[in-house]
Design a protein around this motif. Sequence first.
Motif, PDB file in Angstrom:
ATOM      1  N   TYR A 107      46.184  24.362   3.469  1.00 51.77           N
ATOM      2  CA  TYR A 107      47.001  24.527   4.670  1.00 51.77           C
ATOM      3  C   TYR A 107      46.133  24.786   5.899  1.00 51.77           C
ATOM      4  CZ  TYR A 107      50.059  26.741   8.089  1.00 51.77           C
ATOM      5  OH  TYR A 107      50.706  27.073   9.245  1.00 51.77           O
ATOM      6  N   ILE A 108      45.156  25.666   5.769  1.00 51.90           N
ATOM      7  CA  ILE A 108      44.261  25.976   6.889  1.00 51.90           C
ATOM      8  C   ILE A 108      43.523  24.718   7.335  1.00 51.90           C
ATOM      9  CG2 ILE A 108      42.187  27.263   7.555  1.00 51.90           C
ATOM     10  CD1 ILE A 108      43.127  29.473   5.616  1.00 51.90           C
ATOM     11  N   SER A 109      43.043  23.959   6.364  1.00 55.19           N
ATOM     12  CA  SER A 109      42.346  22.716   6.672  1.00 55.19           C
ATOM     13  C   SER A 109      43.271  21.714   7.358  1.00 55.19           C
ATOM     14  CB  SER A 109      41.782  22.107   5.388  1.00 55.19           C
ATOM     15  OG  SER A 109      41.186  20.849   5.642  1.00 55.19           O
ATOM     16  N   GLY A 110      44.484  21.547   6.796  1.00 57.48           N
ATOM     17  CA  GLY A 110      45.439  20.599   7.368  1.00 57.48           C
ATOM     18  C   GLY A 110      45.817  20.951   8.791  1.00 57.48           C
ATOM     19  N   LYS A 111      46.020  22.219   9.043  1.00 55.82           N
ATOM     20  CA  LYS A 111      46.407  22.659  10.377  1.00 55.82           C
ATOM     21  C   LYS A 111      45.290  22.383  11.385  1.00 55.82           C
ATOM     22  CE  LYS A 111      48.227  26.719  12.806  1.00 55.82           C
ATOM     23  NZ  LYS A 111      48.575  28.152  12.697  1.00 55.82           N
ATOM     24  N   TYR A 112      44.044  22.663  10.996  1.00 52.58           N
ATOM     25  CA  TYR A 112      42.916  22.427  11.894  1.00 52.58           C
ATOM     26  C   TYR A 112      42.762  20.931  12.176  1.00 52.58           C
ATOM     27  CZ  TYR A 112      38.194  22.279  13.782  1.00 52.58           C
ATOM     28  OH  TYR A 112      37.088  22.047  14.581  1.00 52.58           O
ATOM     29  N   LEU A 113      42.846  20.117  11.133  1.00 47.60           N
ATOM     30  CA  LEU A 113      42.705  18.670  11.304  1.00 47.60           C
ATOM     31  C   LEU A 113      43.815  18.112  12.190  1.00 47.60           C
ATOM     32  CD1 LEU A 113      41.721  17.769   7.647  1.00 47.60           C
ATOM     33  CD2 LEU A 113      40.252  17.533   9.664  1.00 47.60           C
ATOM     34  N   TYR A 114      45.007  18.664  12.045  1.00 50.52           N
ATOM     35  CA  TYR A 114      46.130  18.232  12.883  1.00 50.52           C
ATOM     36  C   TYR A 114      45.831  18.543  14.355  1.00 50.52           C
ATOM     37  CZ  TYR A 114      50.774  18.045  14.971  1.00 50.52           C
ATOM     38  OH  TYR A 114      51.841  17.747  15.789  1.00 50.52           O
ATOM     39  N   GLU A 115      45.360  19.754  14.615  1.00 48.31           N
ATOM     40  CA  GLU A 115      45.062  20.148  15.993  1.00 48.31           C
ATOM     41  C   GLU A 115      43.942  19.311  16.594  1.00 48.31           C
ATOM     42  OE1 GLU A 115      46.866  22.138  17.718  1.00 48.31           O
ATOM     43  OE2 GLU A 115      48.122  22.874  16.075  1.00 48.31           O
ATOM     44  N   GLN A 116      43.056  18.801  15.740  1.00 48.63           N
ATOM     45  CA  GLN A 116      41.954  17.964  16.222  1.00 48.63           C
ATOM     46  C   GLN A 116      42.346  16.499  16.347  1.00 48.63           C
ATOM     47  OE1 GLN A 116      38.907  19.328  17.199  1.00 48.63           O
ATOM     48  NE2 GLN A 116      40.099  21.207  16.887  1.00 48.63           N
ATOM     49  N   GLY A 117      43.576  16.170  15.916  1.00 48.97           N
ATOM     50  CA  GLY A 117      44.052  14.797  16.024  1.00 48.97           C
ATOM     51  C   GLY A 117      43.716  13.906  14.848  1.00 48.97           C
ATOM     52  N   TYR A 118      43.220  14.483  13.755  1.00 47.29           N
ATOM     53  CA  TYR A 118      42.920  13.711  12.548  1.00 47.29           C
ATOM     54  C   TYR A 118      44.160  13.721  11.644  1.00 47.29           C
ATOM     55  CZ  TYR A 118      38.138  14.566  14.206  1.00 47.29           C
ATOM     56  OH  TYR A 118      36.990  14.657  14.966  1.00 47.29           O
ATOM     57  N   TYR A 119      45.161  12.948  12.028  1.00 46.92           N
ATOM     58  CA  TYR A 119      46.480  13.077  11.423  1.00 46.92           C
ATOM     59  C   TYR A 119      46.528  12.640   9.955  1.00 46.92           C
ATOM     60  CZ  TYR A 119      47.738  13.781  16.288  1.00 46.92           C
ATOM     61  OH  TYR A 119      47.796  14.259  17.580  1.00 46.92           O
ATOM     62  N   ARG A 120      45.885  11.569   9.622  1.00 52.17           N
ATOM     63  CA  ARG A 120      45.931  11.099   8.231  1.00 52.17           C
ATOM     64  C   ARG A 120      45.188  12.070   7.304  1.00 52.17           C
ATOM     65  NH1 ARG A 120      48.146   6.111   7.860  1.00 52.17           N
ATOM     66  NH2 ARG A 120      48.222   4.879   9.786  1.00 52.17           N
ATOM     67  N   ALA A 121      44.071  12.558   7.780  1.00 50.99           N
ATOM     68  CA  ALA A 121      43.334  13.549   6.979  1.00 50.99           C
ATOM     69  C   ALA A 121      44.153  14.831   6.825  1.00 50.99           C
ATOM     70  CB  ALA A 121      41.992  13.861   7.639  1.00 50.99           C
ATOM     71  N   ALA A 122      44.833  15.243   7.903  1.00 54.82           N
ATOM     72  CA  ALA A 122      45.679  16.441   7.845  1.00 54.82           C
ATOM     73  C   ALA A 122      46.820  16.239   6.859  1.00 54.82           C
ATOM     74  CB  ALA A 122      46.218  16.759   9.237  1.00 54.82           C
ATOM     75  N   LEU A 123      47.429  15.052   6.877  1.00 58.28           N
ATOM     76  CA  LEU A 123      48.545  14.746   5.965  1.00 58.28           C
ATOM     77  C   LEU A 123      48.090  14.888   4.519  1.00 58.28           C
ATOM     78  CD1 LEU A 123      51.439  13.790   5.526  1.00 58.28           C
ATOM     79  CD2 LEU A 123      50.587  11.417   5.667  1.00 58.28           C
ATOM     80  N   ALA A 124      46.904  14.397   4.214  1.00 55.56           N
ATOM     81  CA  ALA A 124      46.387  14.491   2.847  1.00 55.56           C
ATOM     82  C   ALA A 124      46.244  15.956   2.421  1.00 55.56           C
ATOM     83  CB  ALA A 124      45.041  13.773   2.756  1.00 55.56           C
ATOM     84  N   GLU A 125      45.774  16.797   3.325  1.00 56.42           N
ATOM     85  CA  GLU A 125      45.607  18.234   3.015  1.00 56.42           C
ATOM     86  C   GLU A 125      46.957  18.912   2.783  1.00 56.42           C
ATOM     87  OE1 GLU A 125      42.027  19.913   3.106  1.00 56.42           O
ATOM     88  OE2 GLU A 125      42.338  17.885   2.329  1.00 56.42           O
ATOM     89  N   PHE A 126      47.917  18.610   3.643  1.00 55.98           N
ATOM     90  CA  PHE A 126      49.246  19.214   3.486  1.00 55.98           C
ATOM     91  C   PHE A 126      49.915  18.756   2.185  1.00 55.98           C
ATOM     92  CE2 PHE A 126      49.270  19.593   8.315  1.00 55.98           C
ATOM     93  CZ  PHE A 126      49.086  20.964   8.299  1.00 55.98           C
ATOM     94  N   ASN A 127      49.690  17.519   1.819  1.00 54.01           N
ATOM     95  CA  ASN A 127      50.280  17.010   0.571  1.00 54.01           C
ATOM     96  C   ASN A 127      49.676  17.697  -0.648  1.00 54.01           C
ATOM     97  OD1 ASN A 127      52.214  15.220   1.572  1.00 54.01           O
ATOM     98  ND2 ASN A 127      50.748  13.540   1.764  1.00 54.01           N
ATOM     99  N   VAL A 128      48.394  18.009  -0.586  1.00 57.43           N
ATOM    100  CA  VAL A 128      47.788  18.767  -1.685  1.00 57.43           C
ATOM    101  C   VAL A 128      48.371  20.180  -1.715  1.00 57.43           C
ATOM    102  CG1 VAL A 128      45.657  19.731  -2.631  1.00 57.43           C
ATOM    103  CG2 VAL A 128      45.654  17.432  -1.638  1.00 57.43           C
ATOM    104  N   ALA A 129      48.514  20.796  -0.548  1.00 56.15           N
ATOM    105  CA  ALA A 129      49.079  22.151  -0.480  1.00 56.15           C
ATOM    106  C   ALA A 129      50.450  22.205  -1.138  1.00 56.15           C
ATOM    107  CB  ALA A 129      49.167  22.606   0.981  1.00 56.15           C
TER     108      ALA A 129
END
Length: 561
Positions: free
Chosen positions: A512-534
């Motif tokens: 979740y922490i990783s996904g949130k940071y990636l989202y804020e940085q605009g790396y949406y696909r990478a963030a989605l992958a992190e949230f899906n693992v969470a």
Amino acid sequence: MRRYSRHCIRLICVLFVGIGITSCGISKSLNNVPDISAYSLEKPERIKVSDSSYAVTNGFLNKNKQGSWELYVKGNPMQLGLATGALTQELFHKQENALLSKVDELVPSKTKQYLLRKFLAWFNRKMYLNINEDFKAEIYGLSYYASPKYQHIAEPYPRILYLHGAHDIGHALQDLALVGCSSFAAWGDKTEDGKLIIGRNLDFYAGDTFAEDKIIAFIEPEKGHPFMSVTWGGMLGVVSGMNNQGLTVTINAGKSKFPLVAKTPISLVTREILQYASTIEEAIAIAKSKEVFVSESIFVGSAKDKEVVLIEVSPKNFGVYKVENQNTLVCSNHFQSVAYVDDEKNQKHILESHSQYRYERMQELLQENPKVTPEVAVGILRNKEGLDDKEIGYGNEKALNQLLAHHGIVFKPEELLVWVSSNPYQLGEFVAYDLNTIFKEKAEKINPRQLADDTLTIAKDSFQFTKTFANYESYRVLKSTIEKTIRQEKKVDLQLFKELQKKNPNHWEGYYISGKYLYEQGYYRAALAEFNVAKTKEITTLVDQENIDLYIRKIKRKIDV
């Protein structure tokens, strides 16, 4: 409850700034000095016996071999306060500093600090009217030894007085269950010898320094019953304790509405119960006579009654819960009595928090252990898995052992025996104390002596020596570093998130922490992958689950565009 490292440290530190009421504010709102005319204010002479042992005429302080401090004091309220302050002054100062030193870091705005001080001056205006006069005198004596470093925040007595309501105020402001996570009891055919056994974890986290110096206090007051409690420097209230009548108390926070004024701190309600009650009926009468300002379950066990009940208090309601035709009772952080059946906040809390999950886990473990012993009770308190022994990540708040507890404790009231955990968390030895012998010392000159019964010590948990535990400790440090970097609006090396997840792979929070940071940085696909693992992990609360789902919906909209 929410993750303490993310919310509670900030909250508690802000609250302790908030008790810094100006002398002008106090004089307008209350007469802040108790009547101490009946007491001598002569400070006791402290004798240093060794680097880990001190004595005064009416008490002593020793550090046991497990690293916890054992305090013994006796006398009238002023003598108790002065002796406790004299003996524990370094520990007292350390605890104040552990909380207050973070203020400038976490709440740098002087304007916000000023406004909060003004608010809490108003909020606390009637607290003194709801506190037992003897306890105010004891706090006054203790305050003689408060740290001079924080005079700019408030004078010692009001500062220490309001410190005793910090749990309640924090609970009120953020609706967080800061104190009291999981408690259970077994008796009759559910224990090996039929006698009552009670276990509890106090999942109160205010930073690692705060939990380093536990005090196991043995108090012999001039009035009432001698008792023991597990506490910390500057705290005279009770969160876990037992008296020489075999009456035990622990507290578990419930769901509260925001109060309009501070009244009786819950730790002083339980202190009064422990000092003056010997039966459940007497405990109920004391609790019912008090006006509190948050919701709390008081878990009361009684050797005389051979029974355990929950006294459920709140500003506008009162209930008592006991089980029928079964010999176990379990308590997490929601109410169970008839008085709260229609309470919407309580029902919402059951649905949204992890209280029900831990409740069911305790029931599951008690079923798996049909004959509870003190060793079995310690094993339950140390349990780190979820329902059906699922691996849910270390530090997950759905676990009974969240690896952040201030202490775990086990009582055997009918034999006046108690076991207290030693660091780290509940993983060190559980040290045994026998109140039958400890309170027999009646000599005028109190000599320091060993209070623990080494023959009854419960062994360390070997988990603390594993690579897995070392990884968890590294996870905590790395998580703190990442969160601090993000707060400072600096770039985080993305490899650190992978390292974080590797250290604690089953915990949803790293993803979740990783996904949130990636989202804020605009790396949406990478963030989605992190949230899906969470989402494949055991997420702590319904609110956390909904928050992750919200991020996923937002990302999908952005990707579709």
